[in-house]
Motif scaffolding. Structure first.
Motif, PDB file in Angstrom:
ATOM      1  N   GLU A 449      27.491 -49.479   6.220  1.00  0.00           N
ATOM      2  CA  GLU A 449      28.225 -49.975   5.044  1.00  0.00           C
ATOM      3  C   GLU A 449      28.507 -48.789   4.129  1.00  0.00           C
ATOM      4  O   GLU A 449      27.578 -48.107   3.683  1.00  0.00           O
ATOM      5  CB  GLU A 449      27.403 -51.026   4.297  1.00  0.00           C
ATOM      6  CG  GLU A 449      27.100 -52.259   5.123  1.00  0.00           C
ATOM      7  CD  GLU A 449      26.203 -53.230   4.371  1.00  0.00           C
ATOM      8  OE1 GLU A 449      25.855 -52.919   3.206  1.00  0.00           O
ATOM      9  OE2 GLU A 449      25.847 -54.275   4.941  1.00  0.00           O
ATOM     10  N   LEU A 450      29.800 -48.577   3.836  1.00  0.00           N
ATOM     11  CA  LEU A 450      30.202 -47.439   3.013  1.00  0.00           C
ATOM     12  C   LEU A 450      31.236 -47.888   1.993  1.00  0.00           C
ATOM     13  O   LEU A 450      32.389 -48.139   2.354  1.00  0.00           O
ATOM     14  CB  LEU A 450      30.775 -46.312   3.879  1.00  0.00           C
ATOM     15  CG  LEU A 450      31.303 -45.092   3.123  1.00  0.00           C
ATOM     16  CD1 LEU A 450      30.181 -44.425   2.331  1.00  0.00           C
ATOM     17  CD2 LEU A 450      31.928 -44.090   4.091  1.00  0.00           C
ATOM     18  N   PRO A 451      30.865 -48.028   0.713  1.00  0.00           N
ATOM     19  CA  PRO A 451      31.852 -48.369  -0.323  1.00  0.00           C
ATOM     20  C   PRO A 451      32.915 -47.278  -0.442  1.00  0.00           C
ATOM     21  O   PRO A 451      32.622 -46.076  -0.262  1.00  0.00           O
ATOM     22  CB  PRO A 451      31.006 -48.474  -1.598  1.00  0.00           C
ATOM     23  CG  PRO A 451      29.601 -48.706  -1.118  1.00  0.00           C
ATOM     24  CD  PRO A 451      29.494 -47.968   0.165  1.00  0.00           C
ATOM     25  N   ASP A 452      34.136 -47.677  -0.763  1.00  0.00           N
ATOM     26  CA  ASP A 452      35.246 -46.726  -0.849  1.00  0.00           C
ATOM     27  C   ASP A 452      35.028 -45.682  -1.940  1.00  0.00           C
ATOM     28  O   ASP A 452      35.466 -44.532  -1.804  1.00  0.00           O
ATOM     29  CB  ASP A 452      36.567 -47.474  -1.113  1.00  0.00           C
ATOM     30  CG  ASP A 452      36.963 -48.334   0.078  1.00  0.00           C
ATOM     31  OD1 ASP A 452      36.487 -48.038   1.203  1.00  0.00           O
ATOM     32  OD2 ASP A 452      37.731 -49.293  -0.121  1.00  0.00           O
ATOM     33  N   GLU A 453      34.347 -46.069  -3.038  1.00  0.00           N
ATOM     34  CA  GLU A 453      34.233 -45.150  -4.166  1.00  0.00           C
ATOM     35  C   GLU A 453      33.325 -43.956  -3.884  1.00  0.00           C
ATOM     36  O   GLU A 453      33.343 -42.964  -4.621  1.00  0.00           O
ATOM     37  CB  GLU A 453      33.727 -45.883  -5.424  1.00  0.00           C
ATOM     38  CG  GLU A 453      32.369 -46.547  -5.269  1.00  0.00           C
ATOM     39  CD  GLU A 453      32.483 -47.977  -4.795  1.00  0.00           C
ATOM     40  OE1 GLU A 453      31.504 -48.714  -4.952  1.00  0.00           O
ATOM     41  OE2 GLU A 453      33.571 -48.347  -4.278  1.00  0.00           O
ATOM     42  N   ILE A 454      32.509 -44.039  -2.821  1.00  0.00           N
ATOM     43  CA  ILE A 454      31.629 -42.904  -2.516  1.00  0.00           C
ATOM     44  C   ILE A 454      31.948 -42.304  -1.152  1.00  0.00           C
ATOM     45  O   ILE A 454      31.201 -41.462  -0.658  1.00  0.00           O
ATOM     46  CB  ILE A 454      30.146 -43.318  -2.571  1.00  0.00           C
ATOM     47  CG1 ILE A 454      29.854 -44.438  -1.577  1.00  0.00           C
ATOM     48  CG2 ILE A 454      29.752 -43.719  -3.979  1.00  0.00           C
ATOM     49  CD1 ILE A 454      28.377 -44.776  -1.473  1.00  0.00           C
ATOM     50  N   ARG A 487      23.202 -47.962   5.192  1.00  0.00           N
ATOM     51  CA  ARG A 487      23.850 -48.456   3.962  1.00  0.00           C
ATOM     52  C   ARG A 487      23.849 -47.340   2.915  1.00  0.00           C
ATOM     53  O   ARG A 487      22.802 -46.750   2.625  1.00  0.00           O
ATOM     54  CB  ARG A 487      23.100 -49.660   3.423  1.00  0.00           C
ATOM     55  CG  ARG A 487      23.783 -50.351   2.241  1.00  0.00           C
ATOM     56  CD  ARG A 487      23.111 -51.683   1.960  1.00  0.00           C
ATOM     57  NE  ARG A 487      21.769 -51.504   1.428  1.00  0.00           N
ATOM     58  CZ  ARG A 487      21.465 -51.481   0.113  1.00  0.00           C
ATOM     59  NH1 ARG A 487      22.425 -51.632  -0.775  1.00  0.00           N
ATOM     60  NH2 ARG A 487      20.212 -51.327  -0.291  1.00  0.00           N
ATOM     61  N   ALA A 488      25.012 -47.064   2.346  1.00  0.00           N
ATOM     62  CA  ALA A 488      25.147 -46.015   1.321  1.00  0.00           C
ATOM     63  C   ALA A 488      25.557 -46.645  -0.003  1.00  0.00           C
ATOM     64  O   ALA A 488      26.389 -47.552  -0.036  1.00  0.00           O
ATOM     65  CB  ALA A 488      26.165 -44.970   1.756  1.00  0.00           C
ATOM     66  N   PHE A 489      24.976 -46.140  -1.065  1.00  0.00           N
ATOM     67  CA  PHE A 489      25.350 -46.595  -2.412  1.00  0.00           C
ATOM     68  C   PHE A 489      24.951 -45.517  -3.419  1.00  0.00           C
ATOM     69  O   PHE A 489      24.152 -44.620  -3.116  1.00  0.00           O
ATOM     70  CB  PHE A 489      24.665 -47.932  -2.750  1.00  0.00           C
ATOM     71  CG  PHE A 489      23.157 -47.860  -2.775  1.00  0.00           C
ATOM     72  CD1 PHE A 489      22.462 -47.612  -3.959  1.00  0.00           C
ATOM     73  CD2 PHE A 489      22.432 -48.047  -1.602  1.00  0.00           C
ATOM     74  CE1 PHE A 489      21.084 -47.548  -3.978  1.00  0.00           C
ATOM     75  CE2 PHE A 489      21.058 -47.991  -1.608  1.00  0.00           C
ATOM     76  CZ  PHE A 489      20.361 -47.737  -2.809  1.00  0.00           C
ATOM     77  N   PRO A 574      22.128 -35.682  -4.871  1.00  0.00           N
ATOM     78  CA  PRO A 574      23.022 -35.897  -6.021  1.00  0.00           C
ATOM     79  C   PRO A 574      24.438 -36.255  -5.575  1.00  0.00           C
ATOM     80  O   PRO A 574      24.892 -35.859  -4.498  1.00  0.00           O
ATOM     81  CB  PRO A 574      22.992 -34.545  -6.753  1.00  0.00           C
ATOM     82  CG  PRO A 574      22.591 -33.556  -5.729  1.00  0.00           C
ATOM     83  CD  PRO A 574      21.677 -34.279  -4.781  1.00  0.00           C
ATOM     84  N   VAL A 575      25.130 -37.024  -6.418  1.00  0.00           N
ATOM     85  CA  VAL A 575      26.512 -37.397  -6.132  1.00  0.00           C
ATOM     86  C   VAL A 575      27.410 -36.215  -6.453  1.00  0.00           C
ATOM     87  O   VAL A 575      27.452 -35.738  -7.593  1.00  0.00           O
ATOM     88  CB  VAL A 575      26.933 -38.629  -6.964  1.00  0.00           C
ATOM     89  CG1 VAL A 575      28.428 -38.912  -6.760  1.00  0.00           C
ATOM     90  CG2 VAL A 575      26.105 -39.835  -6.573  1.00  0.00           C
ATOM     91  N   ARG A 576      28.125 -35.734  -5.418  1.00  0.00           N
ATOM     92  CA  ARG A 576      29.071 -34.631  -5.625  1.00  0.00           C
ATOM     93  C   ARG A 576      30.330 -34.894  -4.812  1.00  0.00           C
ATOM     94  O   ARG A 576      30.258 -35.343  -3.668  1.00  0.00           O
ATOM     95  CB  ARG A 576      28.458 -33.290  -5.191  1.00  0.00           C
ATOM     96  CG  ARG A 576      27.322 -32.838  -6.104  1.00  0.00           C
ATOM     97  CD  ARG A 576      26.830 -31.467  -5.736  1.00  0.00           C
ATOM     98  NE  ARG A 576      25.739 -31.042  -6.605  1.00  0.00           N
ATOM     99  CZ  ARG A 576      25.060 -29.906  -6.456  1.00  0.00           C
ATOM    100  NH1 ARG A 576      25.377 -29.079  -5.452  1.00  0.00           N
ATOM    101  NH2 ARG A 576      24.094 -29.599  -7.284  1.00  0.00           N
ATOM    102  N   GLN A 577      31.464 -34.600  -5.448  1.00  0.00           N
ATOM    103  CA  GLN A 577      32.744 -34.752  -4.777  1.00  0.00           C
ATOM    104  C   GLN A 577      33.143 -33.423  -4.144  1.00  0.00           C
ATOM    105  O   GLN A 577      32.568 -32.367  -4.454  1.00  0.00           O
ATOM    106  CB  GLN A 577      33.826 -35.210  -5.768  1.00  0.00           C
ATOM    107  CG  GLN A 577      33.525 -36.543  -6.437  1.00  0.00           C
ATOM    108  CD  GLN A 577      33.518 -37.703  -5.459  1.00  0.00           C
ATOM    109  OE1 GLN A 577      34.213 -37.684  -4.452  1.00  0.00           O
ATOM    110  NE2 GLN A 577      32.710 -38.723  -5.758  1.00  0.00           N
ATOM    111  N   GLY A 578      34.154 -33.472  -3.318  1.00  0.00           N
ATOM    112  CA  GLY A 578      34.581 -32.261  -2.638  1.00  0.00           C
ATOM    113  C   GLY A 578      35.069 -31.193  -3.594  1.00  0.00           C
ATOM    114  O   GLY A 578      34.822 -30.005  -3.426  1.00  0.00           O
ATOM    115  N   GLU A 579      35.792 -31.614  -4.685  1.00  0.00           N
ATOM    116  CA  GLU A 579      36.301 -30.661  -5.654  1.00  0.00           C
ATOM    117  C   GLU A 579      35.166 -29.945  -6.361  1.00  0.00           C
ATOM    118  O   GLU A 579      35.214 -28.743  -6.622  1.00  0.00           O
ATOM    119  CB  GLU A 579      37.202 -31.357  -6.671  1.00  0.00           C
ATOM    120  CG  GLU A 579      38.467 -31.957  -6.100  1.00  0.00           C
ATOM    121  CD  GLU A 579      38.233 -33.277  -5.386  1.00  0.00           C
ATOM    122  OE1 GLU A 579      37.073 -33.731  -5.387  1.00  0.00           O
ATOM    123  OE2 GLU A 579      39.188 -33.825  -4.812  1.00  0.00           O
TER     124      GLU A 579
END
Length: 584
Positions: A449-454, A487-489, A574-579
């Motif tokens: 399960e992978l929400p689109d926002e992450i 499951r990711a969140f 930690p939450v990190r985006q590609g940018e």
């Protein structure tokens, strides 16, 4: 002179001791004098304000009471009827009512009842009968023009031989609201003395002013200073009326709604002469201290050194981690050489530490690369072995699927990128699961399960696959069929990836080894790696170490046994985006 002092360290130290010893003394004394002055003035000001408030309260209460009494007298039917008939009716009853209402005020004021023509018909004082006041001007005229309130006026127009200072009047109205007479209250100097008795001292002054700031009553220093005239002139000149005058503090309060003002004068405690005397004492003390300081400083300068203290402070800065600390010196003597040596040492130490940090960073990068490389061989060996046996036993197209999935995993594994998106990571895990489904002939099912926002969050590559592999090999070892869910969140600024299976569960020994890693180091406890190898969980060790090296000891893996059975492994990063990763 200054160049002569600078040529000798001893003379510099001597001058410094004299300055350091005397300057604090002088400043402290000046500060204490000013603080004492402010404190004393503040304390006395507080007492003065309290005393002025008592005076104001007494006067306000008096005039409020007079207002209430005059109102009751003006509304008394017997008084109204008697005044209408010029005092020829019920005189005894009127006097009884008059004395009853004014019983508590007769020592402070005189109460008179006047007819509509301004003739005194009743009085609590002596010698007032048949005294006449004009009704077409003066206080009676003002009172008739304002029937709903008590009129207060300074007595000046018709005092005659009387010592009356202040009068208050209220009209007596009949049932048709027509004025038939007046209630008149008179206050003289002795009345004011009784009213204000005990509210001021012998050195104080009291003054009562009317609405035009004219003096109604004054006593004590207010008489000598003519404070009423002074305040009136200040008011007319637009100056501050409560500024001190002749070393007297002035406190002004309005007395209720009467239009009167009470002025309280209190001599200032801290005068200019007092300040001058205290500074004279300070000068004498400074001179004596200077002589003593010169004698003591001459001896102490041989034992103490201010430059050494500067060097000691700089060394403390270095000990606390500030490698940019330097001793600034333009000397050519021994202290200058010592300062130069210290600065050289600090600079070389900083260079050495920077080199150590750089080397450690490179070492970490190499260690991470080695650990990531360690993830692949065991899996590749098993996969190739599976392909071989499937090819021999079945001769079916599953080999193509195995090859395609393996190729995708292999491309990612050998790429130079250390980070991929979470979506790509889970797609690789899905490829791995497809391969293992063929190997184990569908004994388990796999979902994620992978929400689109992450989905675009970046993670180190191949950190989920070893955990899924552990779940297949160890969690579902003795199960005919099983289920693995990833499951990711995200929560706040952290990304959680949970790998859950419904298998036999994890043993206490393994659970303790996996969860009890040394905090803050990013490395396992002593013997931990060997234990994990023995128990077959090197993949868990590698993933946890990679995460800690990348993000710090507060991140990594944790394992638990859910109440419903099976095993749950949680990856926290930690939450990190590609940018953000590219910017970093």
């Amino acid at each position: 002179m200054w160049n002569f002092i600078k040529k000798s360290f001893k003379r510099e130290l001597l001058v410094s001791f004299v300055a350091v010893a005397l300057l604090p003394l002088v400043l402290s004394c000046i500060f204490l004098i000013q603080m004492f002055k402010v404190k004393l003035e503040r304390d006395y000001q507080k007492k003065d304000l309290e005393q002025a408030a008592v005076m104001e309260e007494k006067l306000t209460t008096l005039f409020q009471t007079i207002d209430e009494v005059t109102l009751r007298l003006s509304e008394e039917p017997e008084i109204v009827a008697s005044i209408r008939e010029s005092g020829n009716r019920g005189r005894s009853a009127v006097y009884a009512k008059l004395y009853e209402e004014t019983a508590s005020l007769r020592e402070m004021a005189q109460f008179d009842l006047y007819s509509g023509e301004g003739v005194c018909l009743y009085s609590t004082g002596a010698g007032m009968f048949h005294t006449q006041l004009p009704v077409y001007w003066g206080i009676l005229n003002v009172a008739e023009a304002h029937p709903d309130e008590m009129t207060v006026r300074r007595e000046k127009e018709y005092s005659g031989s009387s010592n009356i200072l202040l009068r208050a009047a209220r009209p007596i109205l009949d049932s048709e609201d027509s004025s038939v007479g007046y209630v008149l209250v008179s206050i003289n100097g002795s009345n004011f003395e009784k009213i204000l008795g005990g509210t001021y001292g012998s050195q104080d002054g009291v003054c009562i002013l009317n609405s035009f700031w004219e003096t109604v009553y004054s006593t004590g220093t207010a008489v000598r200073e003519e404070i009423g005239t002074v305040l009136r002139h200040r008011l007319m000149a637009g100056a501050a009326v409560d500024e001190p005058f002749n070393n007297n503090s002035i406190y002004i309060s309005e007395i209720g709604g009467t239009g009167l003002y009470s002025v309280f004068l209190r001599p200032k405690v801290f005068t200019a002469d007092t300040t001058k005397s205290m500074y004279s004492v300070l000068i004498v003390m400074t001179a004596a201290s200077l002589m003593l300081c010169l004698a003591v400083a001459a001896k102490m300068s041989n034992h103490l050194s201010r430059p050494i203290q500067s060097l000691n402070e700089a060394m403390h800065e270095v000990q606390n981690g500030n490698l940019d600390a330097r001793v600034i010196s333009t000397r050519n003597d021994e202290f200058g050489q010592l300062s130069g040596s210290f600065n050289t040492m600090a600079s070389e130490l900083k260079t050495y530490m920077e080199m150590q940090v750089s080397q450690q960073k490179k070492l970490n990068e190499v260690q991470i690369a080695m650990m990531q490389a360690q993830l692949n061989p065991h899996f590749l060996y098993n996969t190739l072995d599976t392909m071989k046996w499937v090819a021999k036993a079945n001769h079916i197209p599953e080999i193509a699927t195995l090859a395609a999935k393996l190729a995708k995993i292999l491309r990612t594994s050998i790429s130079n990128a250390q980070f991929i998106t979470l979506k790509e990571e889970l797609e690789l895990v899905d490829c791995y699961a497809e391969i293992q489904k063929i190997r184990f002939q569908g004994k388990f099912c796999f979902d994620y399960e992978l929400p689109d926002e992450i989905a675009d969050c970046v993670v180190p590559k191949l950190v989920v696959q070893p955990i899924v592999e552990n779940a297949m090999i160890h969690g579902l070892k003795d199960c005919e069929e099983g289920h693995i869910l990833v499951r990711a969140f995200s929560k706040e600024v952290r990304l959680f990836i949970e790998v859950m299976d419904d298998g036999c569960g994890i043993s206490n020994e393994v659970l303790n080894h996996l969860n009890n890693r040394t905090a803050g180091t990013g490395l396992p406890s002593e013997g931990g790696e060997e234990d994990l190898l023995r128990l077959g969980h090197i993949g868990f060790y590698n993933v946890d170490t990679i995460i800690r090296l990348h993000y710090g000891a507060e991140y990594g893996l944790s394992v638990c046994r859910p109440e419903e059975g099976g095993t749950k492994v949680t990856i926290m990063i930690p939450v990190r985006q590609g940018e953000e990763l590219e910017d970093a």
